[in-house]
Design a protein around this motif. Structure first.
Motif, PDB file in Angstrom:
ATOM      1  N   ILE A  35       0.633  -1.350   0.525  1.00 35.55           N
ATOM      2  CA  ILE A  35       0.053   0.291  -0.212  1.00 35.55           C
ATOM      3  C   ILE A  35       1.140   1.059   0.074  1.00 35.55           C
ATOM      4  O   ILE A  35       0.362   2.063  -0.461  1.00 35.55           O
ATOM      5  N   LEU A  36       2.009   1.168   0.930  1.00 38.18           N
ATOM      6  CA  LEU A  36       2.487   2.387   0.468  1.00 38.18           C
ATOM      7  C   LEU A  36       3.103   2.745  -0.709  1.00 38.18           C
ATOM      8  O   LEU A  36       3.939   3.403  -0.975  1.00 38.18           O
ATOM      9  N   LYS A  37       4.122   1.467  -1.191  1.00 37.96           N
ATOM     10  CA  LYS A  37       4.375   2.116  -2.335  1.00 37.96           C
ATOM     11  C   LYS A  37       3.484   2.449  -3.277  1.00 37.96           C
ATOM     12  O   LYS A  37       3.929   3.295  -4.513  1.00 37.96           O
ATOM     13  N   ALA A  38       2.432   1.764  -3.912  1.00 40.27           N
ATOM     14  CA  ALA A  38       1.194   1.907  -3.991  1.00 40.27           C
ATOM     15  C   ALA A  38       0.912   4.265  -3.678  1.00 40.27           C
ATOM     16  O   ALA A  38       0.313   4.874  -4.506  1.00 40.27           O
ATOM     17  N   GLY A  39       1.208   4.795  -2.519  1.00 39.84           N
ATOM     18  CA  GLY A  39       1.132   5.583  -2.133  1.00 39.84           C
ATOM     19  C   GLY A  39       1.699   6.310  -3.044  1.00 39.84           C
ATOM     20  O   GLY A  39       1.362   7.921  -2.545  1.00 39.84           O
ATOM     21  N   THR A  40       2.459   6.152  -3.293  1.00 44.60           N
ATOM     22  CA  THR A  40       3.793   6.822  -4.426  1.00 44.60           C
ATOM     23  C   THR A  40       2.906   7.982  -5.968  1.00 44.60           C
ATOM     24  O   THR A  40       3.317   8.641  -5.913  1.00 44.60           O
ATOM     25  N   LEU A  41       1.992   7.159  -6.236  1.00 45.92           N
ATOM     26  CA  LEU A  41       0.924   7.844  -6.766  1.00 45.92           C
ATOM     27  C   LEU A  41       0.252   8.649  -6.113  1.00 45.92           C
ATOM     28  O   LEU A  41      -0.449   8.311  -5.324  1.00 45.92           O
ATOM     29  N   THR A  42       0.076   9.444  -7.318  1.00 41.52           N
ATOM     30  CA  THR A  42      -1.149  10.412  -7.130  1.00 41.52           C
ATOM     31  C   THR A  42      -2.882  10.327  -7.352  1.00 41.52           C
ATOM     32  O   THR A  42      -2.822   8.813  -7.738  1.00 41.52           O
TER      33      THR A  42
END
Length: 278
Positions: A35-42
């Protein structure tokens, strides 16, 4: 003198600590990292990746085939479990052992075997294709592969529940004038429905993440027979880690929502059955 109770496992605090650490290492931390990795996307970037035409098609194939395979096994798995519990016949132990074969067989081997059998020149496929039925390298092949992999979840969940239903219950219903269909619908099915729903949930969950057995029989054609796990692997091979992570999060959210719904139905069915029994 007060007796001291001895337990095999340590006290609650220590056991809970072990549980949380183990669960965190295997489940919570990896999911949190995802989830944190996906959180780098807007939000706009995430939405764009998650809703491409190819991604939407892969969701439909993955969840649709998984649901159909689990539903098919819910019906035929119930029949298999009932026969194994209620009827003695020659070779029963061998048939019972065959049920667990998908657990022991590598999924890639299962996929290759099924693709060989259901291909146009295979033992089964060559009899189906003249009838206009093509299994291998189509979404139907995905359903076949997922049904093969998930059958044991239904059968093994139902067997102990069916064993607990005394044959006298059916005899009592028959003595009161109930037909076989009425006995099944009114007496047997309410008792096994919570376990059937549990087996369906396990089969559906297993099917969503299946990869090895599917890629050999699916054909992996974009927009037609491409599953989401394969699309994720393709993005990783292209070094698009963020895109793969976005698709994985979508799978996680949809799977969690569906499992939560099914578990709520299971809880409702179990409580309803207890209320009727009381």
């Amino acid at each position: 003198m007060a007796s001291t109770s001895h337990r095999v496992l340590p006290g609650f605090g220590l056991s809970l600590g072990y549980t949380l650490v183990y669960l965190s290492l295997l489940v919570l931390i990896p999911l949190g990292g995802l989830i944190l990795k996906a959180g780098t996307l807007t939000i706009a970037e995430f939405w764009q990746i998650a809703t491409t035409e190819q991604a939407l098609a892969s969701y439909r194939v993955t969840f649709g085939a998984s649901f159909v395979a689990a539903a098919i096994n819910a019906v035929f798995g119930l029949v298999v479990a009932w026969v194994l519990v209620r009827y003695p016949f020659p070779g029963k132990s061998l048939v019972d052992a065959f049920v667990d074969l998908p657990f022991a067989l590598p999924t890639a081997v299962a996929g290759i075997t099924l693709a060989t059998l259901y291909a146009g020149n295979g033992w089964i496929g060559r009899h189906l294709e003249p009838l206009g039925i093509k299994i291998a390298y189509t979404p139907y092949g995905i359903v076949v592969a997922l049904a093969f992999v998930t059958l044991p979840f239904i059968v093994r969940t139902l067997q102990p529940v069916i064993e607990d239903i005394e044959p006298e219950v059916e005899e009592a219903a028959a003595s009161l004038g109930a037909s076989r269909l009425q006995t099944f619908v009114k007496v047997i099915f309410p008792a096994i429905f919570p376990a059937l729903l549990t087996g369906f949930t396990l089969a559906f969950s297993r099917a969503i993440g299946e990869f090895g057995s599917v890629i050999f029989i699916a054909g992996n054609m974009p927009m037609i027979s491409e599953i989401t796990p394969l699309l994720i692997i393709a993005k990783l091979e292209q070094q698009d880690v963020v895109g793969a992570t976005a698709l994985a999060v979508v799978m996680l959210v949809i799977s969690f929502a569906m499992l939560l719904t099914i578990n709520a139905l299971q809880w409702w069915a179990a409580n309803r059955h207890k209320g009727r029994a009381a």
